[in-house]
Scaffold this active site. Structure first.
Site, PDB file in Angstrom:
ATOM      1  N   SER A 143      31.404  23.784 212.666  1.00 57.03           N
ATOM      2  CA  SER A 143      30.475  23.102 213.582  1.00 57.03           C
ATOM      3  C   SER A 143      31.054  23.117 214.985  1.00 57.03           C
ATOM      4  O   SER A 143      32.275  23.134 215.176  1.00 57.03           O
ATOM      5  CB  SER A 143      30.271  21.646 213.148  1.00 57.03           C
ATOM      6  OG  SER A 143      29.538  20.944 214.134  1.00 57.03           O
ATOM      7  N   TYR A 156      33.899  13.315 210.076  1.00 58.89           N
ATOM      8  CA  TYR A 156      33.182  14.605 209.966  1.00 58.89           C
ATOM      9  C   TYR A 156      33.876  15.673 210.816  1.00 58.89           C
ATOM     10  O   TYR A 156      34.109  16.796 210.344  1.00 58.89           O
ATOM     11  CB  TYR A 156      31.724  14.438 210.397  1.00 58.89           C
ATOM     12  CG  TYR A 156      30.957  15.753 210.406  1.00 58.89           C
ATOM     13  CD1 TYR A 156      30.714  16.443 209.219  1.00 58.89           C
ATOM     14  CD2 TYR A 156      30.486  16.304 211.598  1.00 58.89           C
ATOM     15  CE1 TYR A 156      30.017  17.653 209.220  1.00 58.89           C
ATOM     16  CE2 TYR A 156      29.787  17.506 211.600  1.00 58.89           C
ATOM     17  CZ  TYR A 156      29.554  18.178 210.411  1.00 58.89           C
ATOM     18  OH  TYR A 156      28.871  19.371 210.411  1.00 58.89           O
TER      19      TYR A 156
HETATM   20  P1  NAP Z   1      21.300  20.304 204.532  1.00 61.19           P
HETATM   21  O1  NAP Z   1      19.960  20.639 205.077  1.00 61.19           O
HETATM   22  O2  NAP Z   1      21.616  18.884 204.242  1.00 61.19           O
HETATM   23  O3  NAP Z   1      21.604  21.186 203.240  1.00 61.19           O
HETATM   24  C1  NAP Z   1      22.853  21.026 202.615  1.00 61.19           C
HETATM   25  C2  NAP Z   1      22.985  21.976 201.465  1.00 61.19           C
HETATM   26  O4  NAP Z   1      24.283  21.797 200.910  1.00 61.19           O
HETATM   27  C3  NAP Z   1      21.978  21.723 200.364  1.00 61.19           C
HETATM   28  O5  NAP Z   1      21.608  22.953 199.790  1.00 61.19           O
HETATM   29  C4  NAP Z   1      22.782  20.884 199.365  1.00 61.19           C
HETATM   30  O6  NAP Z   1      22.340  21.053 198.023  1.00 61.19           O
HETATM   31  C5  NAP Z   1      24.145  21.520 199.522  1.00 61.19           C
HETATM   32  N1  NAP Z   1      25.220  20.673 199.034  1.00 61.19           N
HETATM   33  C6  NAP Z   1      25.543  19.406 199.416  1.00 61.19           C
HETATM   34  N2  NAP Z   1      26.591  18.970 198.713  1.00 61.19           N
HETATM   35  C7  NAP Z   1      26.930  19.973 197.856  1.00 61.19           C
HETATM   36  C8  NAP Z   1      27.932  20.130 196.877  1.00 61.19           C
HETATM   37  N3  NAP Z   1      28.803  19.147 196.596  1.00 61.19           N
HETATM   38  N4  NAP Z   1      27.989  21.296 196.189  1.00 61.19           N
HETATM   39  C9  NAP Z   1      27.106  22.294 196.443  1.00 61.19           C
HETATM   40  N5  NAP Z   1      26.143  22.206 197.371  1.00 61.19           N
HETATM   41  C10 NAP Z   1      26.058  21.041 198.064  1.00 61.19           C
HETATM   42  O7  NAP Z   1      22.463  20.783 205.532  1.00 61.19           O
HETATM   43  P2  NAP Z   1      22.475  21.783 206.790  1.00 61.19           P
HETATM   44  O8  NAP Z   1      22.081  21.008 207.994  1.00 61.19           O
HETATM   45  O9  NAP Z   1      21.781  23.044 206.466  1.00 61.19           O
HETATM   46  O10 NAP Z   1      24.049  22.042 206.923  1.00 61.19           O
HETATM   47  C11 NAP Z   1      24.674  23.123 206.244  1.00 61.19           C
HETATM   48  C12 NAP Z   1      26.082  23.299 206.797  1.00 61.19           C
HETATM   49  O11 NAP Z   1      26.025  23.501 208.210  1.00 61.19           O
HETATM   50  C13 NAP Z   1      26.997  22.106 206.563  1.00 61.19           C
HETATM   51  O12 NAP Z   1      28.305  22.561 206.271  1.00 61.19           O
HETATM   52  C14 NAP Z   1      26.986  21.399 207.915  1.00 61.19           C
HETATM   53  O13 NAP Z   1      28.141  20.636 208.136  1.00 61.19           O
HETATM   54  C15 NAP Z   1      26.882  22.585 208.845  1.00 61.19           C
HETATM   55  N6  NAP Z   1      26.316  22.260 210.161  1.00 61.19           N
HETATM   56  C16 NAP Z   1      25.044  21.777 210.270  1.00 61.19           C
HETATM   57  C17 NAP Z   1      24.542  21.511 211.537  1.00 61.19           C
HETATM   58  C18 NAP Z   1      23.142  20.981 211.742  1.00 61.19           C
HETATM   59  O14 NAP Z   1      22.847  20.493 212.847  1.00 61.19           O
HETATM   60  N7  NAP Z   1      22.251  21.060 210.766  1.00 61.19           N
HETATM   61  C19 NAP Z   1      25.339  21.708 212.682  1.00 61.19           C
HETATM   62  C20 NAP Z   1      26.629  22.192 212.518  1.00 61.19           C
HETATM   63  C21 NAP Z   1      27.115  22.469 211.259  1.00 61.19           C
HETATM   64  P3  NAP Z   1      21.574  19.847 197.264  1.00 61.19           P
HETATM   65  O15 NAP Z   1      20.326  19.594 198.061  1.00 61.19           O
HETATM   66  O16 NAP Z   1      21.336  20.407 195.918  1.00 61.19           O
HETATM   67  O17 NAP Z   1      22.516  18.694 197.310  1.00 61.19           O
END
Ligand code: NAP
Length: 250
Positions: A143, A156
């Site tokens: 991130s 985080y």
């Molecule tokens: P999201 O919409 O909340 O989706 C998270 C995904 O991770 C879901 O498929 C969830 O599956 C899965 N997951 C959660 N816990 C898990 C576990 N213990 N084992 C396997 N899968 C798991 O998240 P996102 O916003 O796309 O974020 C994805 C990544 O990008 C993360 O690492 C986050 O820190 C990073 N990120 C996001 C942003 C942002 O603004 N969105 C910015 C910077 C970095 P289930 O639904 O089955 O739990």
């Protein structure tokens, strides 16, 4: 034009929604066979697989909590059983929760570190058993918070700081085995998780719009093409890099 990931097999953790789902669909569109991992959202993962298969792509959904060794063992064994090999691992599964230090709990610390850091280490360690003689490719979703150092994000941001450190260390440790390790460090991206966490409206959105040179928050399609680039031979001389994709905010 030939597809850039033709013949490759990729595991994307946390691909039932959000950034992981977008990366899975982009990889499949470029010819990869993809494993859509999820923890509990079976319906979401099945929908991602359906969208890929409907377009003529190859995908399966495999449940597994990345922080659980038995689940990780099963995830990669199933990948091998169905597709016969492994070329690319995207460590995307992650959770985020912002809190002032006074409100951060020990339970939060363990949950965030278990999924965001231990999960990434376990998955990468297991992938090493499956990468072939041609090497392998690991893409860690970190991130931009590791550059921004935002207040109220110590736990985080610490998890993602660890991810950046691990990316650098493993790039050096695994380079001789032709395994590349890079990260993508997104800014605020509209996903199911960021929306339900309240980040895509209010103060956080306003901060990004006011300070990011490109003046807007991001979308999954701002990230997925960079993952395709890192997974493909277009980036074959890159390892240990972090691609910050945040509209210029850092
Ligand atoms: P999201 O919409 O909340 O989706 C998270 C995904 O991770 C879901 O498929 C969830 O599956 C899965 N997951 C959660 N816990 C898990 C576990 N213990 N084992 C396997 N899968 C798991 O998240 P996102 O916003 O796309 O974020 C994805 C990544 O990008 C993360 O690492 C986050 O820190 C990073 N990120 C996001 C942003 C942002 O603004 N969105 C910015 C910077 C970095 P289930 O639904 O089955 O739990």
């Amino acid at each position: 034009m030939s597809k850039r990931l033709e013949g490759k097999v990729a595991v994307i953790t946390g691909a039932s929604k959000g950034i992981g789902a977008g990366i899975a669909e982009a990889f499949a569109a470029e010819g990869a066979s993809v494993v859509v991992n999820y923890a509990s959202s079976k319906d979401g993962a099945d929908e991602v697989v359906s969208r890929i298969v409907d377009k003529g792509g190859k995908a399966i959904a495999v449940r597994g909590d990345v922080s659980n060794q038995a689940d990780i063992t099963g995830l990669f064994a199933e990948t091998k059983r169905v597709y016969g090999k492994l070329d690319v691992l995207v460590n995307n599964a992650g959770i985020y929760r912002f809190a002032a230090l006074e409100d951060a709990t020990e339970a939060d610390f363990h949950e965030l570190f278990n999924i965001n850091v231990l999960g990434l280490l376990l998955a990468t360690k297991e992938a090493l058993k499956y990468f072939g003689d041609a090497g392998g490719n690991v893409i860690n979703i970190s991130s931009v918070v590791t550059r921004l150092l935002l207040p109220n994000s110590s736990v985080y941001t610490a998890t993602k700081g660890a991810v950046d450190s691990i990316t650098g260390v493993l790039a050096k440790e695994l380079g001789a085995r032709k395994i590349r390790v890079n990260s993508i460090n997104p800014g605020l991206i509209v996903t199911e998780g960021s929306h339900s966490g309240g980040f895509t409206e209010g103060d956080m959105k306003a901060l990004v719009e006011a300070t990011a040179p490109l003046g807007r928050i991001g979308h999954v399609d701002d990230i997925a093409p960079a993952a395709v680039f890192l997974a493909s031979d277009d980036s074959k001389y890159m390892t240990g890099e972090s691609l910050v994709i945040s509209g210029g905010m850092r």
